[in-house]
Design a protein around this motif. Structure first.
Motif, PDB file in Angstrom:
ATOM      1  N   PHE A 106      -9.599  36.173   4.879  1.00 32.72           N
ATOM      2  CA  PHE A 106     -10.526  37.222   4.476  1.00 32.72           C
ATOM      3  C   PHE A 106     -10.057  37.941   3.217  1.00 32.72           C
ATOM      4  O   PHE A 106     -10.866  38.499   2.478  1.00 32.72           O
ATOM      5  N   ILE A 107      -8.766  37.924   2.933  1.00 27.76           N
ATOM      6  CA  ILE A 107      -8.309  38.550   1.691  1.00 27.76           C
ATOM      7  C   ILE A 107      -8.923  37.835   0.486  1.00 27.76           C
ATOM      8  O   ILE A 107      -9.169  38.457  -0.554  1.00 27.76           O
ATOM      9  N   ASP A 108      -9.216  36.543   0.624  1.00 31.70           N
ATOM     10  CA  ASP A 108      -9.862  35.803  -0.463  1.00 31.70           C
ATOM     11  C   ASP A 108     -11.260  36.366  -0.724  1.00 31.70           C
ATOM     12  O   ASP A 108     -11.699  36.469  -1.877  1.00 31.70           O
ATOM     13  N   VAL A 109     -11.959  36.726   0.351  1.00 35.94           N
ATOM     14  CA  VAL A 109     -13.284  37.323   0.230  1.00 35.94           C
ATOM     15  C   VAL A 109     -13.183  38.691  -0.440  1.00 35.94           C
ATOM     16  O   VAL A 109     -13.988  39.037  -1.314  1.00 35.94           O
ATOM     17  N   TYR A 110     -12.195  39.486  -0.029  1.00 35.60           N
ATOM     18  CA  TYR A 110     -12.008  40.804  -0.634  1.00 35.60           C
ATOM     19  C   TYR A 110     -11.761  40.689  -2.133  1.00 35.60           C
ATOM     20  O   TYR A 110     -12.265  41.485  -2.936  1.00 35.60           O
ATOM     21  N   GLN A 111     -10.952  39.693  -2.527  1.00 35.77           N
ATOM     22  CA  GLN A 111     -10.663  39.511  -3.948  1.00 35.77           C
ATOM     23  C   GLN A 111     -11.876  38.975  -4.703  1.00 35.77           C
ATOM     24  O   GLN A 111     -12.147  39.395  -5.826  1.00 35.77           O
ATOM     25  N   ARG A 112     -12.603  38.069  -4.095  1.00 31.04           N
ATOM     26  CA  ARG A 112     -13.801  37.525  -4.731  1.00 31.04           C
ATOM     27  C   ARG A 112     -14.857  38.604  -4.948  1.00 31.04           C
ATOM     28  O   ARG A 112     -15.537  38.656  -5.982  1.00 31.04           O
ATOM     29  N   SER A 113     -15.013  39.500  -3.975  1.00 30.15           N
ATOM     30  CA  SER A 113     -16.048  40.532  -4.054  1.00 30.15           C
ATOM     31  C   SER A 113     -15.665  41.687  -4.966  1.00 30.15           C
ATOM     32  O   SER A 113     -16.522  42.458  -5.399  1.00 30.15           O
ATOM     33  N   GLY A 114     -14.351  41.831  -5.230  1.00 30.52           N
ATOM     34  CA  GLY A 114     -13.878  42.959  -6.022  1.00 30.52           C
ATOM     35  C   GLY A 114     -13.399  44.120  -5.190  1.00 30.52           C
ATOM     36  O   GLY A 114     -12.935  45.129  -5.742  1.00 30.52           O
ATOM     37  N   LEU A 115     -13.478  44.018  -3.848  1.00 33.35           N
ATOM     38  CA  LEU A 115     -12.934  45.079  -2.999  1.00 33.35           C
ATOM     39  C   LEU A 115     -11.448  45.264  -3.274  1.00 33.35           C
ATOM     40  O   LEU A 115     -10.945  46.393  -3.312  1.00 33.35           O
ATOM     41  N   TYR A 116     -10.746  44.149  -3.458  1.00 30.69           N
ATOM     42  CA  TYR A 116      -9.365  44.176  -3.942  1.00 30.69           C
ATOM     43  C   TYR A 116      -9.419  43.720  -5.401  1.00 30.69           C
ATOM     44  O   TYR A 116      -9.507  42.526  -5.682  1.00 30.69           O
ATOM     45  N   PRO A 117      -9.401  44.629  -6.350  1.00 29.53           N
ATOM     46  CA  PRO A 117      -9.602  44.251  -7.752  1.00 29.53           C
ATOM     47  C   PRO A 117      -8.415  43.484  -8.331  1.00 29.53           C
ATOM     48  O   PRO A 117      -7.257  43.751  -8.014  1.00 29.53           O
ATOM     49  N   ASN A 118      -8.733  42.520  -9.164  1.00 28.96           N
ATOM     50  CA  ASN A 118      -7.753  41.744  -9.916  1.00 28.96           C
ATOM     51  C   ASN A 118      -8.315  41.506 -11.311  1.00 28.96           C
ATOM     52  O   ASN A 118      -9.520  41.668 -11.550  1.00 28.96           O
ATOM     53  N   ASN A 119      -7.459  41.126 -12.214  1.00 29.27           N
ATOM     54  CA  ASN A 119      -7.923  40.780 -13.548  1.00 29.27           C
ATOM     55  C   ASN A 119      -8.699  39.464 -13.503  1.00 29.27           C
ATOM     56  O   ASN A 119      -8.364  38.548 -12.746  1.00 29.27           O
ATOM     57  N   LEU A 120      -9.721  39.378 -14.306  1.00 31.65           N
ATOM     58  CA  LEU A 120     -10.539  38.182 -14.416  1.00 31.65           C
ATOM     59  C   LEU A 120     -10.218  37.435 -15.708  1.00 31.65           C
ATOM     60  O   LEU A 120      -9.822  38.059 -16.688  1.00 31.65           O
ATOM     61  N   PRO A 121     -10.412  36.106 -15.750  1.00 34.46           N
ATOM     62  CA  PRO A 121     -10.808  35.226 -14.651  1.00 34.46           C
ATOM     63  C   PRO A 121      -9.703  35.117 -13.603  1.00 34.46           C
ATOM     64  O   PRO A 121      -8.524  35.344 -13.904  1.00 34.46           O
ATOM     65  N   LEU A 122     -10.095  34.766 -12.383  1.00 32.75           N
ATOM     66  CA  LEU A 122      -9.168  34.783 -11.254  1.00 32.75           C
ATOM     67  C   LEU A 122      -9.307  33.498 -10.448  1.00 32.75           C
ATOM     68  O   LEU A 122     -10.415  33.081 -10.117  1.00 32.75           O
ATOM     69  N   THR A 123      -8.178  32.883 -10.145  1.00 32.80           N
ATOM     70  CA  THR A 123      -8.133  31.776  -9.196  1.00 32.80           C
ATOM     71  C   THR A 123      -7.767  32.342  -7.832  1.00 32.80           C
ATOM     72  O   THR A 123      -6.825  33.119  -7.717  1.00 32.80           O
ATOM     73  N   LEU A 124      -8.512  31.963  -6.805  1.00 32.41           N
ATOM     74  CA  LEU A 124      -8.331  32.535  -5.481  1.00 32.41           C
ATOM     75  C   LEU A 124      -7.395  31.679  -4.623  1.00 32.41           C
ATOM     76  O   LEU A 124      -7.029  30.568  -4.986  1.00 32.41           O
ATOM     77  N   GLY A 125      -7.052  32.214  -3.457  1.00 30.10           N
ATOM     78  CA  GLY A 125      -6.247  31.482  -2.484  1.00 30.10           C
ATOM     79  C   GLY A 125      -4.826  31.995  -2.419  1.00 30.10           C
ATOM     80  O   GLY A 125      -4.131  32.058  -3.431  1.00 30.10           O
ATOM     81  N   MET A 126      -4.373  32.343  -1.191  1.00 28.03           N
ATOM     82  CA  MET A 126      -3.076  32.994  -1.029  1.00 28.03           C
ATOM     83  C   MET A 126      -2.041  32.143  -0.306  1.00 28.03           C
ATOM     84  O   MET A 126      -0.889  32.536  -0.210  1.00 28.03           O
ATOM     85  N   GLU A 127      -2.442  30.995   0.241  1.00 26.27           N
ATOM     86  CA  GLU A 127      -1.458  30.173   0.956  1.00 26.27           C
ATOM     87  C   GLU A 127      -1.788  28.704   0.790  1.00 26.27           C
ATOM     88  O   GLU A 127      -2.954  28.318   0.643  1.00 26.27           O
ATOM     89  N   GLY A 128      -0.738  27.893   0.788  1.00 32.00           N
ATOM     90  CA  GLY A 128      -0.938  26.466   0.628  1.00 32.00           C
ATOM     91  C   GLY A 128       0.316  25.691   1.003  1.00 32.00           C
ATOM     92  O   GLY A 128       1.357  26.271   1.333  1.00 32.00           O
ATOM     93  N   ALA A 129       0.186  24.368   0.959  1.00 29.17           N
ATOM     94  CA  ALA A 129       1.307  23.490   1.285  1.00 29.17           C
ATOM     95  C   ALA A 129       1.156  22.183   0.525  1.00 29.17           C
ATOM     96  O   ALA A 129       0.036  21.717   0.281  1.00 29.17           O
ATOM     97  N   GLY A 130       2.280  21.604   0.166  1.00 27.84           N
ATOM     98  CA  GLY A 130       2.249  20.348  -0.562  1.00 27.84           C
ATOM     99  C   GLY A 130       3.646  19.905  -0.952  1.00 27.84           C
ATOM    100  O   GLY A 130       4.631  20.255  -0.292  1.00 27.84           O
ATOM    101  N   ILE A 131       3.735  19.142  -2.045  1.00 29.56           N
ATOM    102  CA  ILE A 131       4.996  18.566  -2.519  1.00 29.56           C
ATOM    103  C   ILE A 131       5.400  19.218  -3.838  1.00 29.56           C
ATOM    104  O   ILE A 131       4.584  19.335  -4.754  1.00 29.56           O
ATOM    105  N   VAL A 132       6.649  19.616  -3.931  1.00 30.02           N
ATOM    106  CA  VAL A 132       7.164  20.172  -5.170  1.00 30.02           C
ATOM    107  C   VAL A 132       7.289  19.043  -6.194  1.00 30.02           C
ATOM    108  O   VAL A 132       7.973  18.041  -5.964  1.00 30.02           O
ATOM    109  N   GLU A 133       6.600  19.205  -7.329  1.00 31.44           N
ATOM    110  CA  GLU A 133       6.613  18.177  -8.384  1.00 31.44           C
ATOM    111  C   GLU A 133       7.670  18.450  -9.452  1.00 31.44           C
ATOM    112  O   GLU A 133       8.210  17.517 -10.044  1.00 31.44           O
ATOM    113  N   ALA A 134       7.936  19.716  -9.708  1.00 31.07           N
ATOM    114  CA  ALA A 134       8.896  20.068 -10.760  1.00 31.07           C
ATOM    115  C   ALA A 134       9.455  21.448 -10.460  1.00 31.07           C
ATOM    116  O   ALA A 134       8.782  22.287  -9.853  1.00 31.07           O
TER     117      ALA A 134
END
Length: 324
Positions: A42-70
């Motif tokens: 839901f924090i992604d929704v808050y950031q997308r809507s502007g309830l939690y303001p950030n500088n634009l343009p903005l890439t969303l998403g707060m958590e992820g998993a994968g392989i370290v490339e570098a």
């Protein structure tokens, strides 16, 4: 290049745009990670809507998993090829690959899959700080947890059971209530058909609970206060229904000298080593089987608008992940 979700303005799901962006190489203290999955919160929704303001343009998403490339200069706890996961600032997890600060990225145990990690990092460490870092909780204490069938909620139900804590949940349907009980809630109240405050008092013989954990906000705030015992604490950690309306300090006094706090996960990370400690605690719970993730839905990166629409319509249960 990597497919990346970005917004140029605040608004509804329609502002989410998918673009091919250059990724680049990590600088000092950074890594580049090729992602398998990201979590939707839901924090992604808050950031997308502007309830939690950030500088634009903005890439969303707060958590992820994968392989370290570098790995950039000065990073010692990760190396190229490591399986890794994170809940971290700045946002940017809605991407096939990204460069990001390494400090809040942790090595992922082999026993935990990428989907599981992407669904658990932000939500799981949120539960960790709610139960262990916000106010002292011990076996036998009682907690009221709103939205108990959501991603955070189902983890909280299991976490409470593993700690001997009585958790009373709320949810919006009988089916969601049954799911919360299945995952460890002692009782769950359908707030659409029942007065949750009255039911809490009934379940606690009129005393009220020790702690309320409330991510709903405006619609539940006053009822949450009225569900507390004397000297109880309300932990307000979200605002899915909108910001809490103004209240006075005397509202807390007259209801029993109550305490209210509005914590955020990333403030806990400011203590050196805290992120790694919290992740290790979460991984212990997952590896032992005391806590299991519930992935209720999986969307492709191309379908990110539909994912946001489903979450805001309360059509999701458990965790929702975005596959790359």
């Amino acid at each position: 290049m990597a497919k990346t979700v970005i917004i140029d303005e605040f608004g509804g799901p329609e502002v989410l745009q998918l673009r091919d962006l250059a990724v680049g190489d990590p600088g000092p203290g950074e890594i580049r990670i090729r992602q398998s999955a990201a979590g939707l919160n839901f924090i992604d929704v808050y950031q997308r809507s502007g309830l939690y303001p950030n500088n634009l343009p903005l890439t969303l998403g707060m958590e992820g998993a994968g392989i370290v490339e570098a790995v950039g200069e000065g990073v010692s706890h990760l190396k190229e090829g490591d399986r890794a996961a994170y809940a971290a600032l700045p946002p940017g997890a809605y991407a096939e690959a990204r460069v990001m600060p390494a400090a809040h990225v942790v090595r992922l145990p082999d026993a935990i899959g990428f989907d599981e990690a992407a669904s658990a990092m932000l939500q799981g460490m949120t539960v960790e700080y709610l139960f262990h870092r916000t106010t002292p909780l011990k076996s036998g204490d009682t907690v009221l947890f709103h939205a108990a069938a959501g991603g955070v909620g189902l983890l909280a139900c299991q976490w409470a059971r593993s700690e001997g804590i009585t958790l009373i949940g709320t949810a919006g349907t009988d089916e969601k209530c049954a799911l919360a009980v299945e995952h460890g809630a002692t009782q769950c109240i359908n707030y659409q058909t029942e007065d949750f405050t009255a039911k809490v008092k009934e379940f606690t013989d009129g005393r009220g609970v020790d702690v309320v954990m409330d991510s709903v906000g405006r619609d539940t705030f006053i009822g949450s206060l009225d569900s507390l015992r004397t000297l109880g604490m309300l932990i307000s950690f979200g605002a899915a229904s909108g910001p809490v309306e103004p209240f006075t300090m005397s509202d807390l006094a007259t209801r029993g000298s109550l305490k209210v706090t509005r914590p955020m996960l990333f403030h806990h990370f400011e203590k050196e080593g805290a992120c790694q400690e919290m992740a290790a605690h979460l991984f212990d719970k997952l590896e032992s089987g005391a806590v299991k993730t519930t992935i209720g839905a999986r969307f492709a990166l191309d379908d990110i608008r539909a994912a946001h629409e489903a979450m805001e319509a309360r059509k999701t249960t458990g965790s929702t992940i975005i596959g790359m």
